[in-house]
Scaffold this motif. Sequence first.
Motif, PDB file in Angstrom:
ATOM      1  N   PRO A   8       0.808  -1.222   0.000  1.00 54.14           N
ATOM      2  CA  PRO A   8       0.000   0.000   0.000  1.00 54.14           C
ATOM      3  C   PRO A   8       0.843   1.274   0.000  1.00 54.14           C
ATOM      4  N   ALA A   9       2.042   1.215   0.570  1.00 50.32           N
ATOM      5  CA  ALA A   9       2.916   2.391   0.642  1.00 50.32           C
ATOM      6  C   ALA A   9       3.691   2.616  -0.646  1.00 50.32           C
ATOM      7  N   GLY A  10       3.435   1.805  -1.673  1.00 48.35           N
ATOM      8  CA  GLY A  10       4.085   2.008  -2.964  1.00 48.35           C
ATOM      9  C   GLY A  10       5.013   0.873  -3.347  1.00 48.35           C
ATOM     10  N   VAL A  11       5.868   1.173  -4.315  1.00 54.05           N
ATOM     11  CA  VAL A  11       6.784   0.171  -4.855  1.00 54.05           C
ATOM     12  C   VAL A  11       8.213   0.621  -4.550  1.00 54.05           C
ATOM     13  N   CYS A  12       9.019  -0.321  -4.091  1.00 58.18           N
ATOM     14  CA  CYS A  12      10.424  -0.037  -3.802  1.00 58.18           C
ATOM     15  C   CYS A  12      11.294  -1.099  -4.450  1.00 58.18           C
ATOM     16  N   THR A  13      12.391  -0.677  -5.026  1.00 59.09           N
ATOM     17  CA  THR A  13      13.430  -1.634  -5.408  1.00 59.09           C
ATOM     18  C   THR A  13      14.448  -1.586  -4.272  1.00 59.09           C
ATOM     19  N   VAL A  14      14.824  -2.749  -3.794  1.00 58.98           N
ATOM     20  CA  VAL A  14      15.757  -2.827  -2.685  1.00 58.98           C
ATOM     21  C   VAL A  14      17.031  -3.511  -3.169  1.00 58.98           C
ATOM     22  N   ASN A  15      18.109  -2.781  -3.077  1.00 58.05           N
ATOM     23  CA  ASN A  15      19.412  -3.299  -3.460  1.00 58.05           C
ATOM     24  C   ASN A  15      20.196  -3.503  -2.179  1.00 58.05           C
ATOM     25  N   THR A  16      20.573  -4.755  -1.887  1.00 58.40           N
ATOM     26  CA  THR A  16      21.288  -5.054  -0.645  1.00 58.40           C
ATOM     27  C   THR A  16      22.784  -5.194  -0.904  1.00 58.40           C
ATOM     28  N   LYS A  17      23.552  -4.703   0.043  1.00 58.97           N
ATOM     29  CA  LYS A  17      25.013  -4.785  -0.028  1.00 58.97           C
ATOM     30  C   LYS A  17      25.540  -5.278   1.307  1.00 58.97           C
ATOM     31  N   ASN A  18      26.375  -6.291   1.265  1.00 55.87           N
ATOM     32  CA  ASN A  18      26.949  -6.835   2.481  1.00 55.87           C
ATOM     33  C   ASN A  18      28.343  -6.255   2.685  1.00 55.87           C
ATOM     34  N   HIS A  19      28.411  -5.268   3.539  1.00 57.30           N
ATOM     35  CA  HIS A  19      29.692  -4.665   3.926  1.00 57.30           C
ATOM     36  C   HIS A  19      29.754  -4.685   5.447  1.00 57.30           C
ATOM     37  N   VAL A  70      20.250  -0.946   0.917  1.00 56.73           N
ATOM     38  CA  VAL A  70      20.308  -1.471   2.281  1.00 56.73           C
ATOM     39  C   VAL A  70      21.664  -2.131   2.512  1.00 56.73           C
ATOM     40  N   PHE A  71      22.359  -1.675   3.555  1.00 57.14           N
ATOM     41  CA  PHE A  71      23.652  -2.246   3.924  1.00 57.14           C
ATOM     42  C   PHE A  71      23.459  -3.206   5.090  1.00 57.14           C
ATOM     43  N   VAL A  72      24.029  -4.401   4.951  1.00 55.71           N
ATOM     44  CA  VAL A  72      23.902  -5.435   5.966  1.00 55.71           C
ATOM     45  C   VAL A  72      25.001  -5.273   7.012  1.00 55.71           C
ATOM     46  N   GLU A  73      24.586  -5.047   8.241  1.00 52.06           N
ATOM     47  CA  GLU A  73      25.468  -4.954   9.401  1.00 52.06           C
ATOM     48  C   GLU A  73      26.724  -4.089   9.207  1.00 52.06           C
ATOM     49  N   VAL A  88      19.037   5.398   1.815  1.00 55.92           N
ATOM     50  CA  VAL A  88      20.138   4.543   2.275  1.00 55.92           C
ATOM     51  C   VAL A  88      19.859   4.142   3.722  1.00 55.92           C
ATOM     52  N   LEU A  89      19.825   2.827   3.976  1.00 57.92           N
ATOM     53  CA  LEU A  89      19.480   2.294   5.295  1.00 57.92           C
ATOM     54  C   LEU A  89      20.390   1.129   5.666  1.00 57.92           C
ATOM     55  N   THR A  90      20.336   0.765   6.948  1.00 55.58           N
ATOM     56  CA  THR A  90      20.950  -0.489   7.378  1.00 55.58           C
ATOM     57  C   THR A  90      19.849  -1.546   7.371  1.00 55.58           C
ATOM     58  N   ASP A  91      20.254  -2.800   7.441  1.00 52.92           N
ATOM     59  CA  ASP A  91      19.260  -3.870   7.486  1.00 52.92           C
ATOM     60  C   ASP A  91      18.376  -3.742   8.728  1.00 52.92           C
ATOM     61  N   GLY A  92      18.917  -3.221   9.806  1.00 54.89           N
ATOM     62  CA  GLY A  92      18.144  -3.033  11.024  1.00 54.89           C
ATOM     63  C   GLY A  92      17.127  -1.904  10.936  1.00 54.89           C
ATOM     64  N   GLN A  93      17.295  -0.979  10.014  1.00 50.88           N
ATOM     65  CA  GLN A  93      16.384   0.154   9.853  1.00 50.88           C
ATOM     66  C   GLN A  93      15.272  -0.107   8.848  1.00 50.88           C
ATOM     67  N   LEU A  94      15.454  -1.104   7.983  1.00 52.76           N
ATOM     68  CA  LEU A  94      14.540  -1.303   6.853  1.00 52.76           C
ATOM     69  C   LEU A  94      13.090  -1.501   7.281  1.00 52.76           C
ATOM     70  N   LEU A  95      12.812  -2.413   8.170  1.00 54.58           N
ATOM     71  CA  LEU A  95      11.433  -2.717   8.556  1.00 54.58           C
ATOM     72  C   LEU A  95      10.745  -1.496   9.162  1.00 54.58           C
ATOM     73  N   ARG A  96      11.445  -0.780  10.037  1.00 56.44           N
ATOM     74  CA  ARG A  96      10.876   0.428  10.652  1.00 56.44           C
ATOM     75  C   ARG A  96      10.564   1.473   9.568  1.00 56.44           C
TER      76      ARG A  96
END
Length: 187
Positions: A8-19, A70-73, A88-96
């Motif tokens: 409902p909040a729209g469409v997002c493309t999420v690109n994850t990076k593990n650094h 999204v950056f992982v940890e 730009v977010l961390t994996d911990g911020q994404l859900l919020r």
Amino acid sequence: MDHVLIGPAGVCTVNTKNHSNQRIWVAGRTLMVAGTRQRYLPNAMHEAARAGKLLSAAAGLAVEVTGVLVFVEPKGITVRERPETITVLTDGQLLRWLNRRKPVLTPEQLARIVAVAALPGTWRRQPAAPGDAVALQRGFAALRTEVLGARRRRAVWALAVAACFVIAVFKLPVIIAWVLPMLTHAG
């Protein structure tokens, strides 16, 4: 693109990076990981724009897509200046972040976008031919065989190293007893 989120909040493309455990620095169009400039922002912008164009054409309505990186940890993210079109977010911020977004799509729009997003033809100009599935299965089978072979080689090396260690531990006193008299007679 790694992921497409539709709600409902729209469409997002999420690109994850593990650094993991590395510092991320962002200022407008510049993004650096551990002091090295990366092209993640332009790539994420391109992916979001491409997804918006493809979904709009397939759904027959204007679909705005938000690009998310999204950056992982990471050790930390410093944002001096927010990028114009990418979040730009961390994996911990994404859900919020997702939960705080306001609904922008009607149930009808949402259903239409989800329906066209599920069609392979939305993302490719020509859907895959039936023979491609067989080739893809063969490719995965070959990859699986290669991975299993690598695991076996790694296990053999681990056993060989362990065996050398055991031999060294148990034979070391014998070797010392054999070499020590030679060294004392030489001196």
